[in-house]
Design a protein around this motif. Structure first.
Motif, short mmCIF file in Angstrom:
data_model
loop_
_atom_site.label_atom_id
_atom_site.label_comp_id
_atom_site.label_asym_id
_atom_site.label_seq_id
_atom_site.Cartn_x
_atom_site.Cartn_y
_atom_site.Cartn_z
N MET A 85 -4.61 45.87 72.79
CA MET A 85 -4.58 46.08 74.24
C MET A 85 -3.14 46.21 74.72
SD MET A 85 -7.69 43.41 75.10
CE MET A 85 -7.74 43.55 76.90
N ALA A 86 -2.24 45.42 74.14
CA ALA A 86 -0.83 45.53 74.49
C ALA A 86 -0.29 46.91 74.12
CB ALA A 86 -0.02 44.44 73.78
N ALA A 87 -0.73 47.45 73.00
CA ALA A 87 -0.27 48.77 72.57
C ALA A 87 -0.71 49.85 73.55
CB ALA A 87 -0.81 49.07 71.17
N VAL A 88 -1.88 49.70 74.15
CA VAL A 88 -2.34 50.66 75.17
C VAL A 88 -1.39 50.64 76.37
CG1 VAL A 88 -4.19 51.21 76.79
CG2 VAL A 88 -4.75 50.56 74.45
N VAL A 89 -1.06 49.45 76.83
CA VAL A 89 -0.16 49.31 77.97
C VAL A 89 1.19 49.96 77.66
CG1 VAL A 89 1.12 47.65 79.40
CG2 VAL A 89 -1.28 47.22 78.83
N GLN A 90 1.69 49.73 76.47
CA GLN A 90 2.98 50.29 76.09
C GLN A 90 2.91 51.81 75.94
OE1 GLN A 90 3.41 47.80 72.67
NE2 GLN A 90 4.64 46.28 73.75
N GLU A 95 3.64 48.95 83.73
CA GLU A 95 4.37 47.71 83.96
C GLU A 95 3.59 46.83 84.93
OE1 GLU A 95 8.32 48.55 85.21
OE2 GLU A 95 8.92 49.43 83.29
N PHE A 96 3.54 45.54 84.63
CA PHE A 96 2.77 44.60 85.45
C PHE A 96 3.55 43.32 85.65
CE2 PHE A 96 -0.26 47.23 83.07
CZ PHE A 96 -0.97 47.80 84.13
N ASP A 97 3.15 42.61 86.70
CA ASP A 97 3.75 41.32 86.99
C ASP A 97 2.89 40.17 86.50
OD1 ASP A 97 6.07 42.29 88.62
OD2 ASP A 97 4.46 43.07 89.87
N TYR A 98 1.56 40.38 86.48
CA TYR A 98 0.64 39.34 86.05
C TYR A 98 -0.53 39.93 85.27
CZ TYR A 98 2.86 36.20 89.45
OH TYR A 98 3.76 35.44 90.15
N VAL A 99 -0.97 39.20 84.26
CA VAL A 99 -2.22 39.48 83.58
C VAL A 99 -3.27 38.52 84.12
CG1 VAL A 99 -3.48 39.46 81.39
CG2 VAL A 99 -1.11 40.26 81.46
N SER A 125 -0.18 38.45 77.34
CA SER A 125 0.98 38.20 78.19
C SER A 125 2.21 37.91 77.33
CB SER A 125 0.71 37.05 79.16
OG SER A 125 0.52 35.83 78.48
N ASP A 126 2.02 37.23 76.21
CA ASP A 126 3.13 36.98 75.29
C ASP A 126 3.65 38.27 74.68
OD1 ASP A 126 3.12 34.26 75.71
OD2 ASP A 126 1.94 33.79 73.92
N ASN A 127 2.73 39.14 74.28
CA ASN A 127 3.13 40.42 73.67
C ASN A 127 3.87 41.31 74.65
OD1 ASN A 127 1.94 41.32 70.74
ND2 ASN A 127 0.76 39.65 71.61
N LEU A 128 3.46 41.28 75.91
CA LEU A 128 4.06 42.15 76.93
C LEU A 128 5.19 41.46 77.68
CD1 LEU A 128 0.83 43.76 78.43
CD2 LEU A 128 2.41 44.77 76.77
N ASP A 129 5.37 40.16 77.44
CA ASP A 129 6.40 39.38 78.11
C ASP A 129 6.23 39.42 79.63
OD1 ASP A 129 8.58 37.67 78.22
OD2 ASP A 129 10.05 39.30 78.30
N ILE A 130 5.00 39.20 80.10
CA ILE A 130 4.73 39.08 81.52
C ILE A 130 3.90 37.80 81.74
CG2 ILE A 130 4.84 41.54 81.99
CD1 ILE A 130 1.85 41.69 81.91
N GLY A 172 1.94 42.25 96.91
CA GLY A 172 2.99 43.15 96.49
C GLY A 172 3.22 43.23 95.00
N ASN A 173 2.42 42.52 94.21
CA ASN A 173 2.62 42.51 92.77
C ASN A 173 1.65 43.45 92.05
OD1 ASN A 173 4.82 40.68 92.13
ND2 ASN A 173 3.53 39.06 93.00
N ARG A 174 2.02 43.81 90.82
CA ARG A 174 1.22 44.73 89.99
C ARG A 174 0.36 43.90 89.05
NH1 ARG A 174 6.65 47.27 87.82
NH2 ARG A 174 6.92 45.01 87.72
N LEU A 175 -0.95 44.05 89.18
CA LEU A 175 -1.89 43.20 88.46
C LEU A 175 -2.62 43.96 87.35
CD1 LEU A 175 -3.54 41.41 91.53
CD2 LEU A 175 -1.38 40.86 90.37
N LEU A 176 -2.73 43.32 86.20
CA LEU A 176 -3.54 43.86 85.10
C LEU A 176 -4.74 42.94 84.93
CD1 LEU A 176 -3.94 45.85 82.77
CD2 LEU A 176 -2.58 44.32 81.33
N LEU A 177 -5.92 43.45 85.23
CA LEU A 177 -7.16 42.67 85.14
C LEU A 177 -7.87 43.04 83.85
CD1 LEU A 177 -9.27 40.78 86.48
CD2 LEU A 177 -10.20 42.82 87.62
N ILE A 178 -8.14 42.05 83.00
CA ILE A 178 -8.70 42.35 81.69
C ILE A 178 -10.09 41.74 81.51
CG2 ILE A 178 -6.37 42.39 80.73
CD1 ILE A 178 -7.30 39.79 79.13
N ASP A 179 -10.84 42.34 80.60
CA ASP A 179 -12.12 41.82 80.15
C ASP A 179 -12.34 42.35 78.74
OD1 ASP A 179 -14.44 40.36 80.26
OD2 ASP A 179 -15.41 41.55 81.81
#
Length: 212
Positions: A85-90, A95-99, A125-130, A172-179
């Motif tokens: 999933m981190a590889a998809v984001v990359q 870019e996100f502020d919170y997972v 969050s560890d992989n993406l450092d967010i 005002g933050n960028r959110l990544l919502l996962i399931d």
């Protein structure tokens, strides 16, 4: 799709001694997959809809991996799911502020012995450092099982199920919502509606698998 996963930067490859699909011995398999299983893996080739991303199609062997992770006490699989999933984001240079995660039912967490989406969120969050903001979104009542229901029926069942704590933090933050799985999108839609009330800059969805 195989190419970007194979060359994704800053994602830690697995170190288990066997492939998570075929169980063959292999040294440091990428995302837990031997070369043959990696090449045959049903990776999703593009986002399903705007701001909605998935790693793979919900078909074999993905179905079994998710089942084993959630119900057969193979929690280590969550590490590899999160890495993919981190590889998809990359790959999409997002870019996100919170997972954040879709909050699990308390009953199902007890039955499984752990919170399967929270573990993935923490590794992701560890992989993406967010920051992991899983605690910002909460489930305030239980629901019946949604399997077999239409999207409209699911939305009715999910009405007033989720709430946000510390909503001001999300503004005002960028959110990544996962399931783990995207089926009709009803659960993610219900969570998104609640989050949107607090005016984040953006909300993207990311799942390990999608039903198409």
């Amino acid at each position: 799709m195989n190419k970007w996963l194979n060359h994704a930067v800053n994602v830690i490859f697995g170190e288990d001694p066997c492939c998570i699909v075929c169980k063959s011995d292999v040294v440091s398999p990428a995302y837990g997959l031997c070369e043959a299983c990696f090449n045959e893996f049903p990776f999703a080739e593009r986002p399903l809809i705007q701001k909605c991303y998935s790693v793979a199609r919900y078909e074999p062997p993905v179905k079994q991996l998710i089942y084993d992770y959630k119900y057969n006490d193979q929690r280590y699989l969550g590490k590899y799911m999160a890495q993919m999933m981190a590889a998809v984001v990359q790959h999409y240079q997002l870019e996100f502020d919170y997972v954040l995660t879709v909050p699990s039912s308390e009953k199902r967490k007890i039955n499984r012995g752990f919170d399967h989406t929270l573990y993935i969120a923490e590794v992701l969050s560890d992989n993406l450092d967010i920051d992991c903001g899983a605690h910002f979104l909460q489930r305030i009542r239980e629901t019946e099982r949604l399997k077999g229901l239409t999207k409209a029926e699911r939305l009715v069942e999910l009405d007033k199920v989720f709430e946000v704590s510390s909503g001001e933090v999300l503004r005002g933050n960028r959110l990544l919502l996962i399931d783990d799985i995207l089926t009709t999108g009803a659960t993610l839609s219900a969570c998104t509606a609640v989050l949107a009330e607090h005016q984040p800059q953006s909300i993207h969805w990311l799942t390990f698998a999608m039903v198409i």
